[in-house]
Motif scaffolding. Structure first.
Motif, PDB file in Angstrom:
ATOM      1  N   LYS A 112       8.755  -5.303   5.537  1.00 45.17           N
ATOM      2  CA  LYS A 112       7.542  -5.171   4.918  1.00 45.17           C
ATOM      3  C   LYS A 112       7.827  -4.439   3.473  1.00 45.17           C
ATOM      4  CE  LYS A 112       4.313  -5.051   8.881  1.00 45.17           C
ATOM      5  NZ  LYS A 112       3.390  -4.166   9.381  1.00 45.17           N
ATOM      6  N   GLU A 113       8.545  -3.317   3.508  1.00 43.02           N
ATOM      7  CA  GLU A 113       8.557  -2.581   2.125  1.00 43.02           C
ATOM      8  C   GLU A 113       9.370  -3.395   1.148  1.00 43.02           C
ATOM      9  OE1 GLU A 113      10.480   1.418   0.928  1.00 43.02           O
ATOM     10  OE2 GLU A 113      10.365   1.056   2.895  1.00 43.02           O
ATOM     11  N   ILE A 114      10.720  -4.046   1.671  1.00 47.52           N
ATOM     12  CA  ILE A 114      11.402  -4.781   0.625  1.00 47.52           C
ATOM     13  C   ILE A 114      10.625  -6.098   0.163  1.00 47.52           C
ATOM     14  CG2 ILE A 114      13.408  -6.099   0.295  1.00 47.52           C
ATOM     15  CD1 ILE A 114      14.758  -4.119   2.260  1.00 47.52           C
ATOM     16  N   THR A 115       9.933  -6.687   1.068  1.00 45.24           N
ATOM     17  CA  THR A 115       9.278  -7.920   0.576  1.00 45.24           C
ATOM     18  C   THR A 115       8.170  -7.631  -0.300  1.00 45.24           C
ATOM     19  OG1 THR A 115       9.526  -8.729   2.686  1.00 45.24           O
ATOM     20  CG2 THR A 115       8.067 -10.005   1.397  1.00 45.24           C
ATOM     21  N   LYS A 116       7.196  -6.486   0.086  1.00 46.24           N
ATOM     22  CA  LYS A 116       6.067  -6.083  -0.750  1.00 46.24           C
ATOM     23  C   LYS A 116       6.716  -5.556  -2.163  1.00 46.24           C
ATOM     24  CE  LYS A 116       2.316  -2.723  -0.995  1.00 46.24           C
ATOM     25  NZ  LYS A 116       1.614  -1.779  -0.188  1.00 46.24           N
ATOM     26  N   THR A 117       7.937  -4.982  -2.273  1.00 44.86           N
ATOM     27  CA  THR A 117       8.349  -4.474  -3.299  1.00 44.86           C
ATOM     28  C   THR A 117       8.901  -5.609  -4.364  1.00 44.86           C
ATOM     29  OG1 THR A 117       8.943  -2.184  -2.528  1.00 44.86           O
ATOM     30  CG2 THR A 117      10.046  -3.055  -4.599  1.00 44.86           C
ATOM     31  N   LEU A 118       9.612  -6.401  -3.886  1.00 43.06           N
ATOM     32  CA  LEU A 118      10.275  -7.542  -4.322  1.00 43.06           C
ATOM     33  C   LEU A 118       9.303  -8.669  -5.201  1.00 43.06           C
ATOM     34  CD1 LEU A 118      13.385  -8.213  -2.609  1.00 43.06           C
ATOM     35  CD2 LEU A 118      13.381  -7.176  -4.720  1.00 43.06           C
ATOM     36  N   SER A 119       8.241  -8.677  -4.361  1.00 42.70           N
ATOM     37  CA  SER A 119       7.278  -9.526  -4.811  1.00 42.70           C
ATOM     38  C   SER A 119       6.072  -9.056  -5.625  1.00 42.70           C
ATOM     39  CB  SER A 119       6.754 -10.450  -3.471  1.00 42.70           C
ATOM     40  OG  SER A 119       5.906  -9.593  -2.723  1.00 42.70           O
ATOM     41  N   SER A 120       6.170  -7.836  -6.010  1.00 44.76           N
ATOM     42  CA  SER A 120       5.214  -7.092  -6.586  1.00 44.76           C
ATOM     43  C   SER A 120       5.043  -7.476  -7.932  1.00 44.76           C
ATOM     44  CB  SER A 120       5.167  -5.732  -6.628  1.00 44.76           C
ATOM     45  OG  SER A 120       6.358  -5.311  -7.465  1.00 44.76           O
ATOM     46  N   ASP A 121       4.225  -7.458  -8.941  1.00 42.02           N
ATOM     47  CA  ASP A 121       4.035  -7.891 -10.206  1.00 42.02           C
ATOM     48  C   ASP A 121       5.114  -7.279 -11.071  1.00 42.02           C
ATOM     49  OD1 ASP A 121       1.994  -9.650  -9.616  1.00 42.02           O
ATOM     50  OD2 ASP A 121       0.469  -8.872 -10.705  1.00 42.02           O
ATOM     51  N   ALA A 122       5.443  -6.137 -10.534  1.00 43.13           N
ATOM     52  CA  ALA A 122       6.473  -5.124 -11.530  1.00 43.13           C
ATOM     53  C   ALA A 122       7.655  -5.971 -11.416  1.00 43.13           C
ATOM     54  CB  ALA A 122       6.526  -3.808 -10.784  1.00 43.13           C
ATOM     55  N   PHE A 123       8.148  -6.852 -10.728  1.00 38.07           N
ATOM     56  CA  PHE A 123       9.473  -7.683 -10.911  1.00 38.07           C
ATOM     57  C   PHE A 123       9.025  -9.151 -11.159  1.00 38.07           C
ATOM     58  CE2 PHE A 123      10.266  -4.289  -7.894  1.00 38.07           C
ATOM     59  CZ  PHE A 123      11.548  -4.020  -7.730  1.00 38.07           C
ATOM     60  N   GLU A 124       8.026  -9.340 -11.869  1.00 36.69           N
ATOM     61  CA  GLU A 124       7.728 -10.399 -12.811  1.00 36.69           C
ATOM     62  C   GLU A 124       8.489 -11.847 -11.998  1.00 36.69           C
ATOM     63  OE1 GLU A 124       8.240  -9.560 -17.199  1.00 36.69           O
ATOM     64  OE2 GLU A 124       9.068  -7.738 -16.373  1.00 36.69           O
TER      65      GLU A 124
END
Length: 545
Positions: free
Chosen positions: A31-43
């Motif tokens: 959950k944590e990695i998927t949420k992070t990598l797919s956040s807008d911050a990673f464009e």
């Protein structure tokens, strides 16, 4: 299930036991990695962007936290030299000499690009030839280019294989199962070998296995190609797709019947059809930027056979910024495709570290530029950090299921390798069954990173949760999840959902863990089945030739 796995030439009783229970697969990690990598911050994690830099740093950190060692001579990274090509100032793709001129707009009506590393592309008044499915397969006695010279001309090509409408797997090109000859990558490669100035594929949703929205989002914006000494100047100047309705207008204007010629192209001995007097023109600028993207490599060294390797792979990249959604959102976040698979790769590493190393080493490879044509995995396969002859087998993870627990798995490429036997025994331990790919016409085995290793001889498994849910009452949820998957694929709305059900992902990772432990602690070298297209390559590799 028995019928499926006996085709691999292995009896279940002959396989090593699958007795080890996997440590708990961390849903929190996924959950944590998927949420992070797919956040807008990673464009959208496009190679060569600030999103890549953030992704690489994050994955190296997570690999280290999982307990892996840097996998490339003390580094987490393998440079993958790429060139980013962005089409700009695209003129309409124009056909003249077929009644009224047909001018197709970029994005909505057609997409166009070039593999050539050059700042300007122009194809002017190029003769047009319809070459059917654009296949040259000497071993099948099939050549759509026989008797026609297309050097400097524009070829118009149908997508998929000639026998894609078959209801069985019987036919010169595998029946309804798409082969590599049906993939757009092959068609552009062959057109270039034939000397075509431009190659245009007619998009049709059924044989393509995806809608125009996927073509538009994938082919507009920066396109990545591998760097090459010749700048890919041996490729066609322009390659692209046109919408079906415009293709039919083109054929009618040239005095041809699209349906009749499409039917004729399905028959061996089809002769290419020049469109007399029809010319194609298109021009655009190429913004050229050379850069080195990176694969991320972690290793869990083996105890007694550290120079033999089991490979786990997933691609970390996605499309970056793409065609905006109606609300203006233009970031293709790639949560399912493939932040979820990358997260699963890390969770699987964690589980193996907790269980302790196996006799053989285990590689965890997060590759770049899958969305650009499997470029990162192809680069590793061509420049392996660890010899492919010493790579026992591999498992690839591309988009995890969020539909809930299942009673079965779907096997893409079932019957191709002896890995089917290992899968079968692991499934018995889980109480699940296995089904072949229900949509072989999609050519799934040739569309993800396992193909890069398979075509160089390494047996690769691609099996994931099937459609038979353990809880029949959840069928409505499965149908809704599938609809969402189709509607958001390669679009800005493939975003993280905190309400996803991760139980199927845990099932699958437990399966991969089990198979990996058996192979990792064993001495067997699984091969492709006799007669498979990759068998001779593996035999030669293992023989050291």
């Amino acid at each position: 299930m028995k019928r499926l796995f006996l085709s691999a030439g292995l009896m279940l009783a002959a396989m090593p036991a699958h007795a080890q229970t996997a440590p708990e697969i961390s849903v929190d990690t996924m959950k944590e990695i998927t949420k992070t990598l797919s956040s807008d911050a990673f464009e959208g994690r496009a190679p060569g962007t600030p999103g890549e830099e953030k992704t690489l740093a994050y994955l190296a950190e997570r690999f280290a936290q999982a307990g892996l060692k840097p996998g490339n001579n003390g580094s987490w990274f393998q440079d993958v030299p790429l060139v980013s090509l962005t089409a700009q100032n695209v003129t309409p793709l124009t056909f003249t000499g077929a009644g009224a001129p047909i001018a197709l707009r970029y994005g909505t009506d057609m997409v166009i690009a070039s593999y050539r590393v050059t700042p300007k592309i122009a194809v002017k008044d190029s003769d047009v030839v319809f070459v059917g499915y654009g296949i040259n397969a000497p071993e099948k006695g099939w050549n759509d280019y026989a008797g026609v010279d297309v050097k400097g001309k524009t070829v118009v090509i149908l997508v998929n294989d000639p026998d894609y409408e078959s209801t069985t797997l019987d036919g010169p090109f595998g029946g309804k199962a798409m082969t590599y000859y049906g993939r757009w990558t092959y068609k552009f490669e062959e057109a270039a070998r034939q000397g075509a100035a431009a190659a245009i594929i007619v998009h049709d949703t059924v044989p393509a296995a995806y809608g125009w929205n996927v073509v538009e989002s994938s082919w507009t914006g920066p396109q990545q190609v591998a760097d090459a000494a010749n700048g890919h100047m041996d490729q066609s100047a322009a390659v692209g797709w046109i919408q079906l309705d415009f293709a039919k207008r083109l054929f009618a204007g040239a005095g041809q019947d699209f349906d009749r010629l499409s039917a004729a192209a399905k028959v061996k001995g089809f002769k290419a059809v020049p469109f007399r007097g029809v010319k194609m023109s298109v021009a655009f600028d190429n913004e050229v930027r050379k850069h080195a993207s990176k694969n991320v490599i972690g290793i869990l060294p083996g105890t007694t056979a550290p120079n033999e390797y089991l490979l786990y792979s997933a691609h970390w990249d996605h499309l970056g910024r793409c065609t905006p959604a109606p609300d203006g959102d233009d970031i293709c976040n790639g949560a399912i495709d493939n932040a979820s698979g990358t997260a699963a790769l890390v969770a699987l590493a964690e589980a193996n570290v907790k269980a302790g190393p196996t006799a053989r080493s285990q590689l965890f490879l997060a590759v770049t530029a899958e969305e650009s044509g499997l470029l990162g995995s192809a680069y590793y396969a061509d420049h392996p950090v660890y010899p492919l002859a010493q790579t026992v087998a591999g498992i690839n993870m591309d988009s995890m299921s969020m539909a809930g627990l299942t009673k079965n798995v779907t096997v893409t490429g079932a019957g191709k390798s002896e890995l089917d036997g290992y899968l079968a025994k692991a499934l018995v331990a889980q109480g699940r069954g296995a089904d072949p790919d229900p949509r072989p016409q999609g050519g799934g085995y040739y569309r993800s990173d396992h193909f890069s290793f398979a075509k160089r001889g390494v047996p690769m498994l691609n099996a994931h949760s099937g459609g038979a849910l353990a809880d029949p009452a959840a069928e409505a949820r499965r149908v809704e999840a599938q609809k969402t998957r189709v509607s958001t694929y390669h679009g800005p709305k493939d975003e993280y959902d905190p309400n996803w059900d991760w139980s199927a992902a845990v099932q699958d990772l437990s399966l991969y863990f089990d198979i990996g432990r058996v192979l990792g602690n064993g001495t067997d070298w699984p091969n492709w089945v006799p007669g498979d297209e990759f068998r001779a390559i593996r035999d030669k590799s293992r023989a050291g030739k």
